[in-house]
Design a protein around this motif. Sequence first.
Motif, PDB file in Angstrom:
ATOM      1  N   GLY A  17      -3.483   8.668  -5.277  1.00  0.00           N
ATOM      2  CA  GLY A  17      -2.829   8.252  -6.524  1.00  0.00           C
ATOM      3  C   GLY A  17      -3.837   7.979  -7.634  1.00  0.00           C
ATOM      4  N   ARG A  18      -4.924   7.295  -7.299  1.00  0.00           N
ATOM      5  CA  ARG A  18      -5.964   7.027  -8.303  1.00  0.00           C
ATOM      6  C   ARG A  18      -6.564   8.326  -8.832  1.00  0.00           C
ATOM      7  NH1 ARG A  18      -7.261   2.895  -4.704  1.00  0.00           N
ATOM      8  NH2 ARG A  18      -8.889   4.154  -3.741  1.00  0.00           N
ATOM      9  N   ILE A  19      -6.822   9.262  -7.919  1.00  0.00           N
ATOM     10  CA  ILE A  19      -7.401  10.543  -8.325  1.00  0.00           C
ATOM     11  C   ILE A  19      -6.415  11.309  -9.206  1.00  0.00           C
ATOM     12  CG2 ILE A  19      -8.167  12.799  -7.466  1.00  0.00           C
ATOM     13  CD1 ILE A  19      -9.212  11.246  -4.954  1.00  0.00           C
ATOM     14  N   ALA A  20      -5.154  11.310  -8.833  1.00  0.00           N
ATOM     15  CA  ALA A  20      -4.133  12.010  -9.614  1.00  0.00           C
ATOM     16  C   ALA A  20      -4.005  11.410 -11.012  1.00  0.00           C
ATOM     17  CB  ALA A  20      -2.783  11.953  -8.892  1.00  0.00           C
ATOM     18  N   LYS A  24       0.312   2.530   9.229  1.00  0.00           N
ATOM     19  CA  LYS A  24       0.891   2.122   7.943  1.00  0.00           C
ATOM     20  C   LYS A  24      -0.214   1.766   6.941  1.00  0.00           C
ATOM     21  CE  LYS A  24       3.927  -1.431   6.062  1.00  0.00           C
ATOM     22  NZ  LYS A  24       4.721  -2.618   6.387  1.00  0.00           N
ATOM     23  N   HIS A  25      -1.204   1.012   7.391  1.00  0.00           N
ATOM     24  CA  HIS A  25      -2.309   0.627   6.512  1.00  0.00           C
ATOM     25  C   HIS A  25      -3.148   1.845   6.106  1.00  0.00           C
ATOM     26  CE1 HIS A  25      -1.668  -3.664   6.536  1.00  0.00           C
ATOM     27  NE2 HIS A  25      -1.614  -3.682   7.859  1.00  0.00           N
ATOM     28  N   ALA A  26      -3.394   2.743   7.054  1.00  0.00           N
ATOM     29  CA  ALA A  26      -4.183   3.945   6.756  1.00  0.00           C
ATOM     30  C   ALA A  26      -3.451   4.828   5.742  1.00  0.00           C
ATOM     31  CB  ALA A  26      -4.459   4.731   8.036  1.00  0.00           C
ATOM     32  N   GLU A  27      -2.144   4.987   5.902  1.00  0.00           N
ATOM     33  CA  GLU A  27      -1.365   5.795   4.963  1.00  0.00           C
ATOM     34  C   GLU A  27      -1.353   5.159   3.578  1.00  0.00           C
ATOM     35  OE1 GLU A  27       2.367   6.144   7.034  1.00  0.00           O
ATOM     36  OE2 GLU A  27       1.793   8.081   7.908  1.00  0.00           O
ATOM     37  N   THR A  28      -1.288   3.834   3.535  1.00  0.00           N
ATOM     38  CA  THR A  28      -1.318   3.131   2.246  1.00  0.00           C
ATOM     39  C   THR A  28      -2.653   3.353   1.549  1.00  0.00           C
ATOM     40  OG1 THR A  28       0.230   1.454   3.025  1.00  0.00           O
ATOM     41  CG2 THR A  28      -1.124   0.873   1.133  1.00  0.00           C
ATOM     42  N   ARG A  29      -3.752   3.230   2.286  1.00  0.00           N
ATOM     43  CA  ARG A  29      -5.076   3.479   1.694  1.00  0.00           C
ATOM     44  C   ARG A  29      -5.190   4.909   1.169  1.00  0.00           C
ATOM     45  NH1 ARG A  29      -6.840   0.870   6.324  1.00  0.00           N
ATOM     46  NH2 ARG A  29      -7.472   2.873   7.211  1.00  0.00           N
TER      47      ARG A  29
END
Length: 98
Positions: free
Chosen positions: A31-34, A20-25
Amino acid sequence: MKKPSSKIREEIAKLQEQLKHAETREAERIGRIALRAGLGEIEIDETDLQAAFEELAKRFRGGKRFTSGRKAAAEGSAGSRQSETVASGAGSSSPSEA
């Protein structure tokens, strides 16, 4: 010696939390790149956007390795061709959204 099922369940719970934490990161990074690429300002259907991302992922998994959009753009027109391909692929599948 076999592990008791309670220990295995604990390990599974810990691994699920790590996942869950890895997917969030990963989601935050993408998202930041997009957003930096301007995708936050484009009105596009989520299914069309996902299809464009899948096409992009397929391109990168195909063995072609690109560094970053900035470096590719600095090296010549290859970066602009990449951007045009993604932009045209995302926009062309939904002509009603003009």
